[in-house]
Design an enzyme around this catalytic site. Structure first.
Site, PDB file in Angstrom:
ATOM      1  N   LYS A 204       0.946  -1.536  -0.073  1.00 30.30           N
ATOM      2  CA  LYS A 204       0.049  -0.417   0.045  1.00 30.30           C
ATOM      3  C   LYS A 204       1.196   0.992   0.311  1.00 30.30           C
ATOM      4  CE  LYS A 204      -1.535   2.510   2.425  1.00 30.30           C
ATOM      5  NZ  LYS A 204      -1.037   3.766   1.876  1.00 30.30           N
ATOM      6  N   GLU A 285       9.680   2.356  11.162  1.00 26.34           N
ATOM      7  CA  GLU A 285      10.559   3.195  10.584  1.00 26.34           C
ATOM      8  C   GLU A 285       9.351   4.704  10.947  1.00 26.34           C
ATOM      9  OE1 GLU A 285      13.692   2.578  11.479  1.00 26.34           O
ATOM     10  OE2 GLU A 285      12.731   0.976  12.158  1.00 26.34           O
ATOM     11  N   CYS A 319      12.920  12.423   7.087  1.00 29.70           N
ATOM     12  CA  CYS A 319      13.125  11.942   8.243  1.00 29.70           C
ATOM     13  C   CYS A 319      14.110  12.051   8.251  1.00 29.70           C
ATOM     14  CB  CYS A 319      12.595  10.604   7.981  1.00 29.70           C
ATOM     15  SG  CYS A 319      13.465   9.568   7.112  1.00 29.70           S
ATOM     16  N   GLU A 415       8.322  16.975  14.916  1.00 30.90           N
ATOM     17  CA  GLU A 415       8.326  17.053  13.010  1.00 30.90           C
ATOM     18  C   GLU A 415       7.531  17.649  12.488  1.00 30.90           C
ATOM     19  OE1 GLU A 415       7.828  13.663  10.445  1.00 30.90           O
ATOM     20  OE2 GLU A 415       9.958  13.970  10.702  1.00 30.90           O
TER      21      GLU A 415
END
Ligand code: NAD
Length: 514
Positions: A204, A285, A319, A415
């Site tokens: 996906k 992750e 990231c 973030e």
């Protein structure tokens, strides 16, 4: 076999390479707007409901529309994957690895086309798109070789009169859920790691970048992957994501994405469903809040350049991006000033012509989120570069530096995932490391210093999965800098590293009395 070596990056300052990617972009433009089906057991399934992918630099340009899996189709894909696992798990590891080698060769031949698609679909500048494609090739080449190493397991001892063996077998059906920011490399890498180890997959991809994933599925078919091993089921996270995570036949989940979605998956996967006969394994992750620490005796020019490149490469949408610069006070002003100078030289715009450093951010939601943090920045610090955005044609945000931010401020903790970096002043190196560790994440970090003792101190005390010295904190290479983070950055699976494939398998010991 040729030893593994990472795919070289293309030098676009050479006219022939620039011309090659321009031609590839023209070729990709010739198929924009096409439709892509789901793939379930080798069958192409077209649905009424579509995910439409747009160019973030030119928001009316449709990249393609991709069929969207419903729960019924996800269930069908699960049945096919479950059944195909019975045969795929018995296919020799060498054969599985060969399919990856073949796929790498196909992608290498179409390298610029894939990069061109990333320019259009993800808004990546040429060099960033090229690095994404190179990394996809690296994952294929590296994991294929790793599988060949692992195929016979490890030697264990045997006593007289017995024969002990220790090897790895695959797990079952894996749900692979990938993010949009490395829409090729991470999507392909996580899928093929599961496949080469003998598992079957439901893939996906992220809803903003499904076309590159559809193209990758075609490559795997061309490379000879049997029907039913890789099933392509784009769809909404809430509709089919939760359904597949909860499914009792799901054996493992390989997720890369945000902290919120990752923790949700981790929690849901922990619940043992009726009929489920194993504990699901989760690779997750997740996000980062990554810091570059600059010491007073560091190379200050290198420091400013590293901060700017790591903060603003691909519009800060990595990231691993540097979103915090922590600088020892006696050199703080100097580094800040130079970083501002360098940032003001950066140009933002449609990455199609290859001359601009920075393209757009991925979509309206990302744009709005980043702009809301820029508003917060006005309260929490001093905006000394950037601070503006323009979403009239695409989602463009100027590279933004916020000075004098308190280590506990939201800008230093949350973030943002955009081109915004907060600068914070530290009293000394110990204090700088303390600030660097003062986040719930632990993905990447860098230290700029000439002092060997400080390098060793940081090696021990800077708590991140990928720590770099005297360079920026982005740009890990498969097989060279295995990648993954601590704490809320995830399960530290170390993609592109020697331990990664084992996470997709289980070890079996046999002992025969002779
Ligand atoms: P995201 O979490 O929004 O989405 C990731 C994937 O999860 C997408 O495919 C999305 O459709 C899917 N998803 C959403 N809701 C779901 C649900 N309920 N169930 C199942 N799947 C669901 O993340 P994103 O915006 O695509 O990517 C950016 C994030 O990814 C950032 O936080 C970034 O730090 C992180 N990231 C981490 C790494 C790493 O290696 N640690 C690498 C790249 C990106």
């Amino acid at each position: 076999m040729i030893p593994y070596k990472h795919e070289p990056f293309t030098n676009f300052s050479l006219e022939e390479n620039a011309q090659a990617i321009r031609e590839a972009i023209a070729y990709v433009d010739s198929y924009l707007g096409e439709e892509y089906p789901l793939t379930i057991g080798g069958e192409k399934v077209t649905t009424e409901d579509k995910i439409v992918s747009y160019n973030p630099a030119d928001k009316n340009q449709v990249i393609g529309s991709v069929s969207k899996a419903s729960r019924e189709l996800a269930e069908k894909a699960m049945d096919v994957a479950y059944e195909t696992f019975q045969t795929w798990r018995k296919v020799k590891p060498e054969t599985r690895a060969d399919i990856l080698f073949k796929a790498a060769a196909i992608i290498r031949r179409r390298k610029h086309e894939f990069s061109a698609l990333l320019v259009r679909e993800a808004g990546k500048p040429w060099n960033e798109a090229d690095a994404d494609t190179a990394e996809a090739i690296d994952f294929l080449e590296y994991y294929a070789r790793q599988m060949l190493r692992l195929k016979d397991g490890y030697k264990v001892e045997s006593r007289v009169g017995e024969y002990n063996q220790f090897g790895y077998i695959p797990l079952g059906v894996g749900i692979v859920i990938s993010p949009w920011n490395f829409p090729f490399a991470i999507m392909a890498g996580t899928a093929v790691a599961a496949i080469v180890t003998g598992n079957t997959v439901l893939l996906k991809p992220a809803s903003t970048t499904p076309v590159v994933a559809a193209k990758f599925v075609e490559v795997m078919e061309e490379a000879g992957l049997p029907a039913g091993v890789l099933n392509f089921v784009p769809g909404s996270g809430s509709e089919i994501g939760d359904y597949l995570i909860d499914h009792p036949k799901t054996r493992f989940v390989s997720f890369t994405g945000s902290r919120d979605v990752g923790t949700r998956i981790y929690e849901r996967a922990a619940v043992v469903q009726p009929g489920q006969i194993w504990l699901k394994r989760v690779i997750a992750e997740m996000g980062g809040k990554d810091t570059i620490v600059v010491d007073s005796d560091g190379d200050l020019e290198l420091a400013a350049k590293s901060i700017v490149a790591s903060a603003f490469g691909f519009s800060g949408q990595k990231c691993s991006a540097c979103s915090r610069a922590v600088i020892v006070e006696d050199v703080y002003d100097q580094v800040l000033e130079r970083a501002v100078e360098l940032t003001k030289e950066l140009q933002v715009g449609n990455p199609v012509d290859g001359k601009l450093f920075m393209g757009p951010v991925i979509d309206q939601a990302a744009y709005d989120k980043i702009m809301s943090y820029i508003d917060i920045a006005k309260e929490e610090g001093r905006i000394v570069a950037g601070g503006e955005g323009d979403d009239s044609t695409g989602y463009f945000v100027q590279p933004t530096i916020v000075a004098d931010v308190d280590p506990n401020a939201r800008l230093m903790q949350e973030e943002i995932f955009g081109p915004v970096v907060a600068f914070s002043k530290a009293k000394d190196f110990n204090h700088a490391l303390e600030i660097a560790n003062n986040t719930e994440y632990g993905l990447t970090g860098a230290v700029i210093t000439r002092d060997r003792a400080k390098i060793e101190q940081a090696r021990e005390d800077f708590h991140v999965g990928n720590l770099y010295f005297n360079r920026g904190c982005t740009g890990a290479i498969v097989g060279y800098q295995p990648f993954g983070g601590f704490n809320m950055s995830g399960t530290d699976s170390k993609a592109g590293g020697p331990d990664y494939l084992v996470l997709h398998m289980q070890a079996k010991t046999t002992s025969e009395t002779l």
